[in-house]
Design an enzyme around this catalytic site. Structure first.
Site, short mmCIF file in Angstrom:
data_model
loop_
_atom_site.label_atom_id
_atom_site.label_comp_id
_atom_site.label_asym_id
_atom_site.label_seq_id
_atom_site.Cartn_x
_atom_site.Cartn_y
_atom_site.Cartn_z
N GLU A 15 0.85 -1.19 0.00
CA GLU A 15 0.00 0.00 0.00
C GLU A 15 0.89 1.24 0.00
O GLU A 15 1.93 1.28 0.65
CB GLU A 15 -0.87 -0.03 1.26
CG GLU A 15 -1.74 1.20 1.46
CD GLU A 15 -2.39 1.23 2.83
OE1 GLU A 15 -3.48 1.79 2.95
OE2 GLU A 15 -1.78 0.70 3.80
N LYS B 64 -9.93 -0.19 -2.35
CA LYS B 64 -10.19 -0.54 -0.95
C LYS B 64 -11.66 -0.31 -0.61
O LYS B 64 -12.19 0.79 -0.78
CB LYS B 64 -9.30 0.29 -0.03
CG LYS B 64 -9.35 -0.11 1.43
CD LYS B 64 -8.33 0.70 2.23
CE LYS B 64 -8.27 0.27 3.67
NZ LYS B 64 -7.27 1.05 4.44
N CYS C 80 -4.39 -3.14 3.95
CA CYS C 80 -4.15 -2.63 5.29
C CYS C 80 -5.16 -3.15 6.31
O CYS C 80 -5.29 -4.34 6.52
CB CYS C 80 -4.09 -1.10 5.27
SG CYS C 80 -3.29 -0.40 6.74
#
Length: 550
Positions: free
Chosen positions: A268, A328, A384
């Protein structure tokens, strides 16, 4: 000042010490075996308390646990967000204190233990979903990556592991209680049952063999020029670091010291320069990918047609460029976006340091074409904090992923334990899904993880590194994959039902005890000597367990 009442002098330290034991069970100290003792101390503290007192004790337990556990959330933005998050999450543990108090009133040892453990699952389920999508970081399952209990994740997912931890703790409490009451046989049986619950995960098969071949994977940890919120102030330097790591891998392949990768993974924020808007970033990425001659997952930021940024993974193919993407799905509240921004701006101007990211709407599945294979490899991508979310993990496996990738950026959390805490989550997810996991961070700790949760290779924190491994591709769903949220629903429902029955049992017991106390008081005192009816209030503060209820 008079000394505190004897009960308060015992239960407050018990709750606080319980919170400390929960803290040290998590990665960093990594004393996973302390987690059951944490539950046992909290349950012991709330037995016999009134609901309000049980809530307060649970809150104390939560603060002792979460304030130090989540200290990394305030390293760059100050104490207010850290304390606000810790207090908010501690409120859930206050609720746990109440539910453990109610389930402790159940008449039989087995029901007390199972309902109490189910109550913990119910609270963790709530904690992982509300508010704003929840924050399940402190669920006890994530302290168990090295514990025998982790094997249960393949059967009932993360909730079953937390349940087992609580069962062990509550059985230990029952054993000690029986021993104090002079019941050694009951104590021995409770201790033996605790041992069985602790070791049950060891008998769960967790296969690691390849079912659809292996994939040669490389993870590039490029590092950043500086820590903190300004980690990407030199965005081009961060991009260059990851490109350089990829080119060094390509050179090693040509020299014969590294295997040609089938897939390369960047973390990321590897490029916080939008390659669709910046030709120079496009060139840097393309040259590195072409050099290593392997499909590469590139973590970047992309601005959509609506002007909002998406935290994005691009599947970048040599000589072609980006051919697919994952955006995401669950941006982090108060970091990547701010709910009710105008309201929170009145509380603190720091809120404007957060982003305004838009969520994606597709499951994180990317099909990687590998030379020599008839069919592409389906990779499940999580960005994440998405690794914390059970539903997002299950979605990618249900979608056919045979390998999981977790791309993350830990640069804003300094030398704290945040990185190893998150790595432990990926290890738990490997066992839960029966899939190998590629966990890659900008700054570490990055790792290649086998389907049984063991580390094949790992990096150190704040260094440049390239990890390499041949990872098995597995297609068979675990029982946990098949059952989905079923185990969590059943365990949580059992905990709530047990608490309701316990509340009714406690009310009946309190009424009988109150009647007996009132009768004795009536014989000793006149109504005028006790106009406020103080005696009627005493039994609620005293543990009401007879030999029949033990």
């Amino acid at each position: 000042m008079p000394p505190p009442p004897p009960r308060i002098a015992l239960v407050v330290p018990a709750a606080v010490v319980g919170g400390v034991l929960a803290l040290v069970s998590f990665p960093g100290p990594s004393l996973w075996f302390m987690a059951p003792f944490a539950v046992a101390l909290l349950a012991a503290a709330v037995r016999g308390a009134r609901p309000r007192g049980a809530f307060g004790l649970g809150l104390l337990y939560g603060l002792a646990f979460l304030l130090p556990l989540l200290r990394w959330t305030g390293l760059q933005v100050g104490a207010l967000p850290w304390i606000a998050l810790s207090v908010t999450e501690s409120l859930f543990l206050g609720l746990l204190g109440v539910l453990l108090r109610l389930t402790s009133a159940l008449p039989h040892l087995t029901t007390r233990v199972l309902a109490g453990a189910g109550a913990l699952v119910a609270v963790e389920a709530l904690q992982a979903r509300v508010p704003f999508g929840g924050f399940g970081w402190s669920r006890l399952v994530f302290s168990q990556a090295d514990a025998p209990t982790v094997g249960l994740a393949a059967v009932g997912g993360a909730p079953l592991v937390s349940f087992a931890v609580a069962v062990v703790g509550l059985l230990l409490l029952e054993g000690v209680t029986a021993l104090v009451r002079g019941l050694p046989v009951r104590a021995a049986l409770a201790g033996a049952a605790a041992g069985v619950a602790l070791l049950a995960g060891l008998v769960v098969p967790v296969p690691t063999t390849a079912e659809d071949g292996e994939l040669a994977v490389a993870g590039v940890q490029g590092n950043v020029p500086r820590l903190g919120l300004e980690f990407n102030a030199e965005r081009r330097a961060v991009l260059d670091n990851h490109a350089a790591g990829t080119r060094s891998l390509a050179a090693a392949v040509r020299a014969g010291t590294s295997e040609q990768p089938d897939l390369v993974v960047w973390p990321e924020n590897a490029s916080d320069i939008d390659p669709f808007a910046n030709a120079d970033a496009t060139r840097v990425i393309a040259e590195a990918v072409d050099d290593v001659d392997a499909p590469t997952l590139v973590g970047t930021l992309v601005r959509g047609d609506d002007g909002r940024i998406r935290n994005t993974t691009l599947l970048w193919v040599p000589d072609e460029g980006p051919v697919a993407r994952y955006e995401k799905r669950q941006p982090v509240p108060f970091a990547e976006y701010v709910p009710y921004r105008e309201l929170f701006r009145r509380i603190t101007p720091l809120i404007d340091q957060a982003g305004n990211f838009a969520p994606g709407d597709r499951v994180g599945l990317l099909d990687v074409v590998v030379e020599g294979r008839a069919d592409p490899v389906r990779v499940g991508d999580l960005i994440c904090f998405e690794v914390v979310d059970d539903d997002l993990v299950e979605d990618v496996v249900a979608g056919g992923a045979s390998l999981l990738v977790v791309q993350t950026n830990n640069a804003t959390f300094g030398l704290s334990d945040e990185s190893v805490q998150q790595l432990a989550m990926s290890r738990v997810r490997a066992v839960q899904t029966g899939r190998a996991v590629v966990h890659v961070s900008t700054v570490g700790v990055s790792a290649m993880i086998a389907p049984d949760g063991t580390l094949v290779d790992r990096s150190s924190l704040f260094s440049a590194a390239v990890l390499e491994a041949r990872l098995p591709l597995r297609t068979t769903p675990t029982l946990a994959n098949r059952l989905g949220t079923g185990p969590e629903l059943v365990l949580a429902a059992g905990g709530i039902l047990g608490a309701l029955v316990g509340a009714r049992t406690a009310a009946r017991t309190g009424a009988r005890t109150g009647a007996r106390t009132g009768a004795r008081t009536g014989r000793r005192h006149t109504a005028a000597a006790n106009p406020a009816g103080v005696a009627a209030d005493i039994p609620a503060a005293i543990p009401a367990q007879s030999e029949e209820t033990s």
